[in-house]
Write an enzyme that holds these catalytic residues in place. Sequence first.
Site, PDB file in Angstrom:
ATOM      1  N   SER A 130       0.871  -1.173   0.000  1.00 16.82           N
ATOM      2  CA  SER A 130       0.000   0.000   0.000  1.00 16.82           C
ATOM      3  C   SER A 130       0.902   1.215   0.000  1.00 16.82           C
ATOM      4  O   SER A 130       2.063   1.137   0.440  1.00 16.82           O
ATOM      5  CB  SER A 130      -0.860   0.011   1.275  1.00 16.82           C
ATOM      6  OG  SER A 130      -1.514   1.255   1.428  1.00 16.82           O
ATOM      7  N   TYR A 143      -2.120   0.243  10.819  1.00 12.14           N
ATOM      8  CA  TYR A 143      -2.172  -0.294   9.445  1.00 12.14           C
ATOM      9  C   TYR A 143      -0.909   0.131   8.701  1.00 12.14           C
ATOM     10  O   TYR A 143      -0.255  -0.686   8.041  1.00 12.14           O
ATOM     11  CB  TYR A 143      -3.428   0.237   8.747  1.00 12.14           C
ATOM     12  CG  TYR A 143      -3.564  -0.186   7.298  1.00 12.14           C
ATOM     13  CD1 TYR A 143      -4.061  -1.442   6.964  1.00 12.14           C
ATOM     14  CD2 TYR A 143      -3.190   0.677   6.261  1.00 12.14           C
ATOM     15  CE1 TYR A 143      -4.185  -1.833   5.627  1.00 12.14           C
ATOM     16  CE2 TYR A 143      -3.318   0.292   4.928  1.00 12.14           C
ATOM     17  CZ  TYR A 143      -3.810  -0.960   4.618  1.00 12.14           C
ATOM     18  OH  TYR A 143      -3.926  -1.344   3.301  1.00 12.14           O
TER      19      TYR A 143
END
Length: 256
Positions: A130, A143
């Site tokens: 990501s 995260y």
Amino acid sequence: MTGASSGIGEETARLLTAKGWSCVLVARREDRLRVLAEEIGGEVELCDIGDRDAVSALGERILARHPAIHLLVNNAGMPARGTYLTVDPELVERVMDVNYHGGVWCTRALMPGLQEAASAGGAHVVNLVSVAGTVAFAPAGAYAAAKHAQLAYSRSLAAALRGSGISVHSVLPGFVETEGFPQKNVLKSGLLRRFVIYPPRVAEAILDAVEKGKREVTVPWFPYRLIGIAQAVAPGVVARFVGMSDYKRGTSRLGR
Ligand SMILES: NC(=O)c1ccc[n+]([C@@H]2O[C@H](COP(=O)([O-])OP(=O)(O)OC[C@H]3O[C@@H](n4cnc5c(N)ncnc54)[C@H](OP(=O)(O)O)[C@@H]3O)[C@@H](O)[C@H]2O)c1
């Protein structure tokens, strides 16, 4: 293909199948996997990839049927919205187990099959990281930390496997609208919402990385690659910018 029951994984399994790949579809929700398998063919395997023993057993089952594995897509992952001041401690641990360790365990479990394919022409591992792996996005701190760890793993695995016939690709999407990450609903900033893309675009980027041998791909390139570079050269400036962004109030539990 892990995380094939929705979002990026589901679209990627569709695209790979259309390009002639046979997929083993891995996730926890059997009903969703069966519907997809009915549509595109492929095999269904149920596994919680955050559970190391379960992943070892998964590897044994898959290798018994497929001694050579030409492509592993480590895509399964979960959100963890909230800053380090608000996020549940259990979620801090779980997101690390699933988003970072999960890919590590899957790669190790399937390594004999990847090596077998490498000796017969070549194999690929794609890690769905990501942009949060390069930018410390404070509204989802745990995260981002797990994705930073996952990117470091992906890069170091690529270096360790250099010359082995197994290519490792890191794909770094920006905001993508999916079930677990309903970005259009949760992002507070209208500017950030304008950059939200949809799973087919990421699926194309995955296929492109494999076919063209791209080691690291940010999708879309603009603006995320620039933000990643800015984080590396001026982390203080990026921290101020990121500190101003947030999720809408009460959305930390939206999605799965
Ligand atoms: N959407 C975004 O904005 C975005 C941006 C950058 C990167 N990513 C990454 O892209 C990947 C796919 O996410 P997505 O956006 O497509 O989300 P999604 O639609 O929620 O899909 C997540 C997939 O992962 C599976 N999964 C989650 N936890 C699992 C576990 N413990 N064991 C096995 N499978 C598990 C889910 O299946 P089950 O629930 O059936 O197990 C589902 O198939 C993730 O790694 C995510 O971090 C997403």
